[in-house]
Design an enzyme around this catalytic site. Sequence first.
Site, PDB file in Angstrom:
ATOM      1  N   GLY A   1       0.836  -1.205   0.000  1.00  0.00           N
ATOM      2  CA  GLY A   1       0.000   0.000   0.000  1.00  0.00           C
ATOM      3  C   GLY A   1       0.864   1.244   0.000  1.00  0.00           C
ATOM      4  O   GLY A   1       1.738   1.388   0.857  1.00  0.00           O
ATOM      5  N   GLY A   2       0.619   2.104  -0.986  1.00  0.00           N
ATOM      6  CA  GLY A   2       1.416   3.339  -1.098  1.00  0.00           C
ATOM      7  C   GLY A   2       0.621   4.572  -0.707  1.00  0.00           C
ATOM      8  O   GLY A   2       0.837   5.654  -1.247  1.00  0.00           O
ATOM      9  N   GLY A   3      -0.310   4.420   0.232  1.00  0.00           N
ATOM     10  CA  GLY A   3      -1.043   5.577   0.766  1.00  0.00           C
ATOM     11  C   GLY A   3      -0.231   6.245   1.866  1.00  0.00           C
ATOM     12  O   GLY A   3       0.960   5.935   2.055  1.00  0.00           O
TER      13      GLY A   3
ATOM     14  N   ALA B   1      -0.770  10.755   9.249  1.00  0.00           N
ATOM     15  CA  ALA B   1       0.032  10.994   8.048  1.00  0.00           C
ATOM     16  C   ALA B   1      -0.874  11.492   6.944  1.00  0.00           C
ATOM     17  O   ALA B   1      -2.047  11.132   6.896  1.00  0.00           O
ATOM     18  CB  ALA B   1       0.719   9.701   7.607  1.00  0.00           C
TER      19      ALA B   1
ATOM     20  N   LYS C   1     -10.309   1.765  19.184  1.00  0.00           N
ATOM     21  CA  LYS C   1     -10.064   2.647  18.024  1.00  0.00           C
ATOM     22  C   LYS C   1     -11.320   2.719  17.152  1.00  0.00           C
ATOM     23  O   LYS C   1     -11.671   3.788  16.631  1.00  0.00           O
ATOM     24  CB  LYS C   1      -8.870   2.110  17.218  1.00  0.00           C
TER      25      LYS C   1
ATOM     26  N   ASN D   1     -13.260   6.016  15.766  1.00  0.00           N
ATOM     27  CA  ASN D   1     -13.525   6.202  14.328  1.00  0.00           C
ATOM     28  C   ASN D   1     -15.024   6.239  14.034  1.00  0.00           C
ATOM     29  O   ASN D   1     -15.467   7.005  13.166  1.00  0.00           O
ATOM     30  CB  ASN D   1     -12.888   5.066  13.503  1.00  0.00           C
TER      31      ASN D   1
ATOM     32  N   ASN E   1     -11.824  17.734  12.397  1.00  0.00           N
ATOM     33  CA  ASN E   1     -12.081  17.015  13.652  1.00  0.00           C
ATOM     34  C   ASN E   1     -12.319  17.991  14.796  1.00  0.00           C
ATOM     35  O   ASN E   1     -13.130  17.742  15.683  1.00  0.00           O
ATOM     36  CB  ASN E   1     -10.885  16.116  14.003  1.00  0.00           C
TER      37      ASN E   1
ATOM     38  N   SER F   1      -9.908  10.717   7.895  1.00  0.00           N
ATOM     39  CA  SER F   1      -9.646   9.923   6.685  1.00  0.00           C
ATOM     40  C   SER F   1     -10.924   9.761   5.867  1.00  0.00           C
ATOM     41  O   SER F   1     -10.883   9.743   4.632  1.00  0.00           O
ATOM     42  CB  SER F   1      -9.060   8.560   7.066  1.00  0.00           C
TER      43      SER F   1
ATOM     44  N   GLU G   1     -14.317   3.930   4.195  1.00  0.00           N
ATOM     45  CA  GLU G   1     -14.290   2.692   4.990  1.00  0.00           C
ATOM     46  C   GLU G   1     -15.558   2.527   5.822  1.00  0.00           C
ATOM     47  O   GLU G   1     -15.562   1.782   6.798  1.00  0.00           O
ATOM     48  CB  GLU G   1     -13.040   2.695   5.876  1.00  0.00           C
TER      49      GLU G   1
HETATM   50  O1  PAF Z   1      -9.462   7.973  10.533  1.00  0.00           O
HETATM   51  C1  PAF Z   1      -8.982   9.028  10.998  1.00  0.00           C
HETATM   52  O2  PAF Z   1      -8.975  10.082  10.394  1.00  0.00           O
HETATM   53  C2  PAF Z   1      -8.332   8.990  12.374  1.00  0.00           C
HETATM   54  O3  PAF Z   1      -8.286   7.652  12.795  1.00  0.00           O
HETATM   55  C3  PAF Z   1      -8.992   9.853  13.448  1.00  0.00           C
HETATM   56  C4  PAF Z   1      -8.575   9.378  14.805  1.00  0.00           C
HETATM   57  C5  PAF Z   1     -10.492   9.882  13.358  1.00  0.00           C
HETATM   58  C6  PAF Z   1      -8.445  11.249  13.407  1.00  0.00           C
HETATM   59  O4  PAF Z   1      -8.659  11.936  12.232  1.00  0.00           O
END
Ligand code: PAF
Length: 317
Positions: free
Chosen positions: A7-9, A143, A202, A206, A220, A272, A284
């Site tokens: 994966g190159g993300g 990232a 997590k 999310n 956020n 994300s 996702e």
């Molecule tokens: O998916 C994401 O963007 C991150 O896991 C989070 C913690 C929601 C922060 O932007």
Amino acid sequence: MKIHIVGGGAIGLLHAGLLAQAGQEVTVWTRTDEQAKRLQAEGIRLEMLDGVARDIAVNSHSLPSLLAGQAGQAGADAEHAAAWIILTVKQCHIDERLLHQLQRLSSGKSALLCLQNGIGHMDKLAAALPGTLLYAGVTSAGARRIDDARHVRHTGDGPLWFGAYAEDKKDDNLQNLLLNILKSAGFRAGLSNEMKDRIYQKLLINAVINPLTAIYDTTNGELPEHPSRLKLMRSLFEETSAILAADGMKSAADGWQLVMQVCAATATNVSSMLSDVRAGRHTEIDWINGGVSGLARRIGIASPLNDAVTTLVKQLH
Ligand code: PAF
């Protein structure tokens, strides 16, 4: 050590860049030939947390070249398989084709660390790769990819926890080797035998932040600033934590505080999911809120808010 990053993300390039910078022999497997060529020729441009940017040399091949039999150097890299493969692709890319490519890449001595958000992928990978040591990981590193090919910015430091998916399928030496390698590359890495709990913690974060930032098109940090958004966050948090607790998550007394802390610590970030929606990519959602709804169905409890945000986000892309 040889390490394959699949994966190159943003997360893939971050791990590849930091590991290669620490002297590991890294190969990045990308979805397109074009990205692989750029990475092979120019390396990864890694912008560190302090703003300093470096070009870091890596090997790179496209995943399709693994199946095309035309691989040349790619075939040689795959044959002498690495001790570790780190899977960083999004959940929506874990399809039959990728599973087949991973079968080619892994060998008897390979171990696979999976760094996906959400749930559902580990069972799929375990079924497709019965001979591979499978590890689940959760990373809180931030990232962002700055261009289409090779430029990545490290936007946030955070722990990386990993552990064997099945207790009877692990290798203490291999896992300690990876732990030391990750630490010497600058990751705050740790081994855990409570990965289900960490994945669920997590997932909870999310499941609250990602769909609502995507629906409201906010950063956020802005998300909790409006009272009606805050109210919806809280309701989604309550519903999701009750479902995850019913499936065995140890409920943390400070779970809600944690969600608020993540919003504050990543205040200027775009989640994300919002970033996928803005770029017209698949999100996702099926593996985050859709995954929570699936668990709820299995347990026999209702999940109206998770069902609703899943439907709403699907219409955004
Ligand atoms: O998916 C994401 O963007 C991150 O896991 C989070 C913690 C929601 C922060 O932007």
